[in-house]
Design an enzyme around this catalytic site. Structure first.
Site, PDB file in Angstrom:
ATOM      1  N   GLU A 211       0.851  -1.187   0.000  1.00 53.52           N
ATOM      2  CA  GLU A 211       0.000   0.000   0.000  1.00 53.52           C
ATOM      3  C   GLU A 211       0.885   1.233   0.000  1.00 53.52           C
ATOM      4  OE1 GLU A 211      -2.598   0.763   3.356  1.00 53.52           O
ATOM      5  OE2 GLU A 211      -3.968   1.897   2.103  1.00 53.52           O
ATOM      6  N   GLY A 351       3.588   2.093  10.623  1.00 51.34           N
ATOM      7  CA  GLY A 351       3.471   1.434  11.908  1.00 51.34           C
ATOM      8  C   GLY A 351       3.111  -0.019  11.686  1.00 51.34           C
ATOM      9  N   ALA A 352       2.148  -0.239  10.778  1.00 56.18           N
ATOM     10  CA  ALA A 352       1.679  -1.588  10.513  1.00 56.18           C
ATOM     11  C   ALA A 352       0.879  -1.570   9.221  1.00 56.18           C
ATOM     12  CB  ALA A 352       0.789  -2.072  11.661  1.00 56.18           C
ATOM     13  N   GLU A 354      -2.311  -3.710   7.073  1.00 60.11           N
ATOM     14  CA  GLU A 354      -3.419  -4.644   7.272  1.00 60.11           C
ATOM     15  C   GLU A 354      -3.572  -5.728   6.220  1.00 60.11           C
ATOM     16  OE1 GLU A 354      -3.754  -1.348   6.448  1.00 60.11           O
ATOM     17  OE2 GLU A 354      -5.354  -1.046   4.995  1.00 60.11           O
ATOM     18  N   ASN A 355      -2.506  -6.138   5.504  1.00 61.32           N
ATOM     19  CA  ASN A 355      -2.640  -7.195   4.492  1.00 61.32           C
ATOM     20  C   ASN A 355      -3.614  -8.261   4.989  1.00 61.32           C
ATOM     21  OD1 ASN A 355      -0.281  -5.986   3.231  1.00 61.32           O
ATOM     22  ND2 ASN A 355       0.828  -6.920   4.943  1.00 61.32           N
ATOM     23  N   HIS A 387      -6.570  -1.445  15.228  1.00 56.25           N
ATOM     24  CA  HIS A 387      -6.720  -0.682  13.980  1.00 56.25           C
ATOM     25  C   HIS A 387      -6.574  -1.612  12.770  1.00 56.25           C
ATOM     26  CE1 HIS A 387      -5.906   3.039  11.441  1.00 56.25           C
ATOM     27  NE2 HIS A 387      -5.367   2.088  10.676  1.00 56.25           N
ATOM     28  N   GLU A 388      -5.533  -2.422  12.774  1.00 56.31           N
ATOM     29  CA  GLU A 388      -5.284  -3.287  11.620  1.00 56.31           C
ATOM     30  C   GLU A 388      -6.374  -4.346  11.471  1.00 56.31           C
ATOM     31  OE1 GLU A 388      -3.227  -2.225   9.624  1.00 56.31           O
ATOM     32  OE2 GLU A 388      -2.288  -0.831  11.029  1.00 56.31           O
ATOM     33  N   HIS A 391      -9.473  -3.143   9.821  1.00 53.20           N
ATOM     34  CA  HIS A 391      -9.344  -3.085   8.357  1.00 53.20           C
ATOM     35  C   HIS A 391      -9.693  -4.415   7.687  1.00 53.20           C
ATOM     36  CE1 HIS A 391      -7.672   0.818   7.542  1.00 53.20           C
ATOM     37  NE2 HIS A 391      -6.549   0.638   8.211  1.00 53.20           N
ATOM     38  N   GLU A 410      -9.114   4.745   6.716  1.00 53.25           N
ATOM     39  CA  GLU A 410      -8.242   5.091   7.838  1.00 53.25           C
ATOM     40  C   GLU A 410      -8.965   5.807   8.969  1.00 53.25           C
ATOM     41  OE1 GLU A 410      -5.799   3.533   8.033  1.00 53.25           O
ATOM     42  OE2 GLU A 410      -5.109   3.079   6.005  1.00 53.25           O
TER      43      GLU A 410
HETATM   44 ZN   LIG Z   1      -5.006   1.900   8.653  1.00 54.76          ZN
END
Ligand SMILES: [Zn+2]
Ligand SMILES: *[C@@H]1O[C@H](CO)[C@@H](O)[C@H](O)[C@H]1NC(C)=O
Ligand SMILES: *[C@@H]1O[C@H](CO)[C@@H](O)[C@H](O)[C@H]1NC(C)=O
Ligand SMILES: *[C@@H]1O[C@H](CO)[C@@H](O)[C@H](O)[C@H]1NC(C)=O
Ligand SMILES: *[C@@H]1O[C@H](CO)[C@@H](O)[C@H](O)[C@H]1NC(C)=O
Ligand SMILES: *[C@@H]1O[C@H](CO)[C@@H](O)[C@H](O)[C@H]1NC(C)=O
Length: 953
Positions: A211, A351-352, A354-355, A387-388, A391, A410
């Site tokens: 992404e 930070g991370a 979300e795959n 958060h991830e 998603h 987001e």
């Molecule tokens: Zn996100």
């Protein structure tokens, strides 16, 4: 994706200070005017607090290219640079072989296509790949394409494939490509990350970050979010290595020719390219299952880490198993994949990410050590994981149609991630934390002319990375919070369920969300929300009292941190819930809504003006607005604060507004300083975070003022915090919760760095016991960050070296090591400052962590200049190293230039960067310049006002 939250947090006027950053990374900085080398605590003049964020996530960009349009219209899409619409992908069969010694990879992909119109050429995305063969298969007939006829477009990252025979919608068509590339060190595409293997040797793993637009660096593809397809992925790896992808392994066998193990994964559901992921490396894992209560069956969750670290994933695993059930319940849809893996990647830009089914994290955002990590680090991990995982539904199952709708992903994930954390850990009061982490920062950034609307036109893919910013995340989340609070949580979630159910496995837009919410609530949601998402900025509500004090008049105008908006800038009439509460009834705020330029409302009939009465708008600090009260009303409110009648969210909102109005010139800085005096009994962590970050911005802006003024301001800060420090003491009490532990850390940092002798003395003693004498139990984890910073600041070479070796100890958890790296920027000795500047460019600091070493340097008036000179002389190196990065160049300009406080320096920064190609961080640059000039104007305007206030104390 989770932003690496401002790494930039020293950025007070944007109040970047806290979001996602953990206290471990917050530090104060003194600003010494002492001559070089001779550094004595008493000469420290200024301080500024700030924090870095590391953990978090972010994509910091607050940077972006200027967006001219204030109001977007539906015409927005017209000039998007997209792939031609003659074909679209149905299925990818992808086979990849990374070579971890040569740091290259080779692959083949067969893409089954749907042909939408008769075509003589096909175009897809490809970036920095060598294409070695192309075969078109049409109705079973293979056609080798002559490679020298391919047309590559470097600007759009495309390859155009001319066909020898046209294909038509009735044909069954697929493209077979073989290709190769480098496992790059750019933290983008298919890239390499360094780790230490079980034998203690440095090795590389291969991993991905796609992404927004880097899947095209790993395989030729149709790399747009709406072009969903199914994928069957095969990875070939040396035996002994782990291979992971979005789905679980279907078949694993050894290829007798190559000796490699072939991992064939199950087909994915229909999904976007940016969510594909694969990893090959030496990994270990722990696993657990969700309860299955809302998912229909228990879901297998694993946390993978490089060797020797898996136990540090325990906490994240626990959060994940709970969050997956919470989301299945809230969204009314079971998690759609067979497993969820979370992986700690040593080199990771955001930070991370979300795959779908294979979420990747930077190490500090996933791993914590129960014994040594601080409380804030754990809260950050919980926030990032939630958060991830949000998603996995919101973004992965239903995907934004195009990047201009990024906020949908987001903003919503930020809001609902917080909802999950609040559900799992109610004791953390995460909605109050939200006010400094998101709300306050969003309002600060969005009061600048260089901000942008939540829904932002994105024409070309090169513009995308600059919108992974505070506006998309934090203003987006604040907007959703305002709306969900207005509709009621239940109706809001009902609408979300409709939206997800209706658009699952497809794309959707903001209008689709409004439609679903309208259906669930019976209100025309789009009507009052469109302006919020399509327009830059937000209002200031100016409140005046009627003569009999029985009613109030409210006028709305656009709020700008640089003063009054011009009439052209002040055309929007926002829809704002007023949420009026009074000293007679603070439990149920009114449901009045402002939807015109101005209105008059009666105060409730049970309200009668008296010595101790007050009224307040925006109860709970929910609506996105600044409120300017009459001086009488604010006086009554501060008395309410002193008497403990105002709840914490409102106390935070009052500080936030009062500071912002002082900065912008809508009121006086002395009003802000006076209001602060009513917070002497404050004992809430988040409220203190807001106060400290605002006060530090003031100290930063005043840092070049005469020494005696700066010292008086520091004294104001010390006087505010000393009572708190005295009541808390240095050692945790058994009944303390994590918020109190963090409050102590904040107080020590502010007091120590502002020069309070009693705090410096104790910090030095504890620094020695812990770092020099090696008494590992002598320093409670939550106060390590301030103690390290104070130790380096007031110490010399010896203290500096001991902190540096702590950073270099690779057996320690990353959050602890980063505390030490941050503290290396706390030195004021020019020789050591230079050492830090050299060190961050060495290979002992990962590219992703460079900011940690720099951020404290920016806060001190002399080291700030050294830092800026370093930036200028290393500009080319930095531009090359971070060329594929979404946010780094923007963060760097914010850190290296953003703390200046004069028009001269703003001009110098502008002059230097005018000669460079700043297109990748244009927005960060505009915001940096606007911020410096805003501070300069503020000091010029209120210098006398502050002097007078200080004299009167
Ligand atoms: Zn996100
Ligand atoms: C491939 O195309 C190039 C340029 O059009 C041409 O010169 C060359 O002869 C072609 N090669 C083959 C094998 O057809
Ligand atoms: C996006 O979704 C809409 C509505 O479902 C659909 O009509 C459109 O074809 C989709 N776009 C693409 C590129 O698939
Ligand atoms: C804004 O405009 C009002 C009314 O013209 C004026 O009184 C005030 O001083 C202005 N404020 C600023 C910050 O320029
Ligand atoms: C506060 O106001 C609300 C709405 O007007 C009302 O329902 C409630 O009873 C009031 N509470 C008190 C304590 O007066
Ligand atoms: C690194 O940290 C570990 C754990 O605290 C400690 O045992 C070890 O001695 C440290 N190593 C060095 C070289 O300081």
């Amino acid at each position: 994706m989770q932003r690496r939250s401002s790494t930039v947090n020293k950025d007070h006027s944007e109040n970047m200070s806290y979001n996602q950053e953990s206290e471990p990374f917050d530090h104060l900085l003194p600003n010494s005017k002492s001559k070089k080398g001779s550094y004595s605590p008493l000469k420290i003049t200024l301080i500024t607090l700030f924090s870095i964020s590391i953990i978090a996530l972010l994509f910091s960009n607050f940077l972006f290219s200027p967006i001219k349009t204030e109001k977007m219209t539906s015409k927005l899409n017209e000039d998007r640079v997209l792939l031609p619409k003659n074909s679209k992908p149905i299925h990818y069969d992808l086979n990849l072989t990374p070579d971890l010694e040569k740091l290259t990879f080779s692959g083949q992909v067969e893409i089954s296509l749907q042909i939408l119109e008769e075509s003589k050429e096909l175009t897809l995305h490809s970036n920095e790949l060598s294409i070695n063969s192309v075969i078109l298969v049409s109705d079973g007939k293979s056609d080798q394409i002559n490679l020298s006829t391919l047309v590559f477009d470097k600007k759009d990252d495309t390859v155009k494939i001319p066909l020898t025979h046209p294909v038509s919608p009735s044909s069954k068509v697929s493209l077979k490509l073989s290709f190769s590339g480098e496992l790059n060190d750019l933290m983008a595409g298919f890239y390499r990350s360094r780790y230490v293997n079980s034998e203690g040797q440095e090795k590389f793993m291969a991993t991905t970050q796609f992404e927004p637009t880097d899947a095209r660096r790993a395989f030729p593809c149709f790399d747009e979010p709406a072009l969903k397809a199914t994928f069957s992925i095969t990875l070939n790896a040396k035996s002994g290595l782990t291979a992971l992808s979005n789905m679980d392994v279907k078949e694993q066998k050894v290829d007798s020719q190559t000796g490699l193990v072939q991992f064939k994964f199950h087909d994915t559901p229909i999904m976007s390219t940016y969510l594909i992921a694969f990893i090959v490396g030496e990994l270990e894992y722990i696993e657990g299952y969700t309860s299955g209560e809302f998912n229909g069956k228990p879901i297998r969750c694993r946390v993978y880490t490089p060797p020797g670290q898996k136990e540090r994933g325990r906490f994240a695993l626990e959060v994940a198993t709970k969050a997956l059930e919470f989301f299945a319940e809230s969204f009314g849809i079971a998690y759609p994949l067979p497993k969820l893996d979370q992986v700690a990647i040593p080199d990771f830009e955001a930070g991370a990410m979300e795959n779908w089914g294979l979420v990747t994290y930077r190490t500090v955002a996933l791993l914590v050590d129960e014994a040594t990590s601080g409380s804030r680090a754990k809260q950050q991990v919980a926030a990032t994981v939630s958060h991830e995982l949000a998603h996995q539904w919101f973004g992965n199952l239903v995907t934004m149609e195009w990047w201009s709708e990024l906020w949908l992903n987001e903003g919503f994930a930020t809001w609902v991630g917080n909802l999950a954390v609040d559900h799992i850990f109610p004791e953390w009061h995460s909605w109050t934390q939200f006010l400094v982490d998101d709300y306050s920062r969003a309002l600060t950034l969005d009061s600048m002319r260089s901000s942008h609307p939540i829904q932002v036109p994105v024409r070309h893919s090169s513009e995308i990375s600059q919108i992974f910013d505070i506006i998309s995340y934090s203003k987006g989340a604040s907007t959703i919070r305002m709306l969900s609070s207005f509709l009621g949580l239940k109706k809001f979630l009902d609408g979300i369920k409709i939206y997800l159910q209706r658009h699952k496995y497809k794309n959707a837009s903001t209008n689709d969300l409004w439609a679903a919410l309208s259906e669930a609530s019976g209100r025309d949601v789009g009507k009052f929300m469109n302006l919020w998402t399509q327009t830059i900025g937000y209002p200031i509500l100016t409140v005046t009292d009627s003569d009999d004090l029985k009613s109030i008049n409210i006028v709305q105008n656009r709020f700008l941190s640089s003063g009054n908006a011009t009439s052209d800038e002040d055309k929007s009439i926002w829809w704002v819930p007023l949420l009026l509460e009074t000293s007679f009834n603070s439990t149920t705020p009114s449901d009045d809504v402002l939807s015109e330029r101005s209105t008059s409302i009666q105060l409730p009939s049970d309200y009668s003006p008296s010595e101790n009465s007050w009224y307040k708008l925006n109860s709970g600090t929910v609506s996105i607005a600044r409120i300017k009260y009459s001086s009488n009303a604010i006086k009554q409110l501060s008395k309410g604060v002193v008497r403990g009648e105002i709840n914490v969210n409102d106390r935070i909102g009052l500080i936030s507004d009062s500071f912002s109005l002082a900065f912008s010139g809508h009121s006086k800085t002395s009003d802000f300083l006076t209001l602060l005096q009513s917070y002497k009994n404050e004992n809430n962590l988040v409220s203190w975070q807001e106060i400290s970050s605002r006060f530090d911005t003031l100290l930063g802006a005043w840092s070049e003022e005469p020494l005696n003024v700066v010292e008086k301001l520091r004294k104001v800060q010390i006087d505010l915090l000393m009572p708190l420090m005295q009541s808390m003491g240095w050692d945790p009490k058994p009944e303390e919760d994590s918020l109190e532990l963090r409050l102590r850390s904040l107080a020590i940092r502010s007091l120590g760095l502002s020069g309070e002798p009693s705090v410096i003395k104790e910090a030095k003693a504890r620094f020695n016991r812990f770092l020099v004498e090696g008494d590992v139990n002598s320093l409670q984890t939550d106060i390590r960050a301030p103690v390290f910073a104070i130790g380096v600041l007031y110490g010399g070479q010896a203290e500096y070296d001991v902190v540096k070796s702590y950073y270099l100890n690779s057996t320690l958890p990353m959050d602890q090591r980063l505390i030490a790296l941050n503290a290396l920027g706390s030195t004021r000795d020019p020789v050591l400052v230079q050492k830090t500047l050299d060190f961050v460019l060495s290979d002992q600091v990962r590219n992703q962590d460079i900011y940690n070493g720099l951020v404290l340097l920016s806060l001190h008036r002399e080291s700030r200049k050294l830092l800026w000179n370093w930036y200028k002389s290393n500009y080319d190196t930095l531009a090359e190293r971070y060329r594929a990065s979404m946010s780094s160049l923007g963060i760097l300009v914010k850190i290296c230039a953003g703390e200046f406080t004069t028009h001269e320096m703003a001009n110098e920064v502008e002059g230097f960067l005018k000669k460079k190609d700043s297109s990748k961080f244009e927005r960060a640059l505009d915001q940096t310049l606007e911020k410096i000039r805003g501070k300069a104007d503020w000091v010029i305007r209120d210098r006398a006002d502050v002097d007078q206030w200080l004299a009167s104390q």
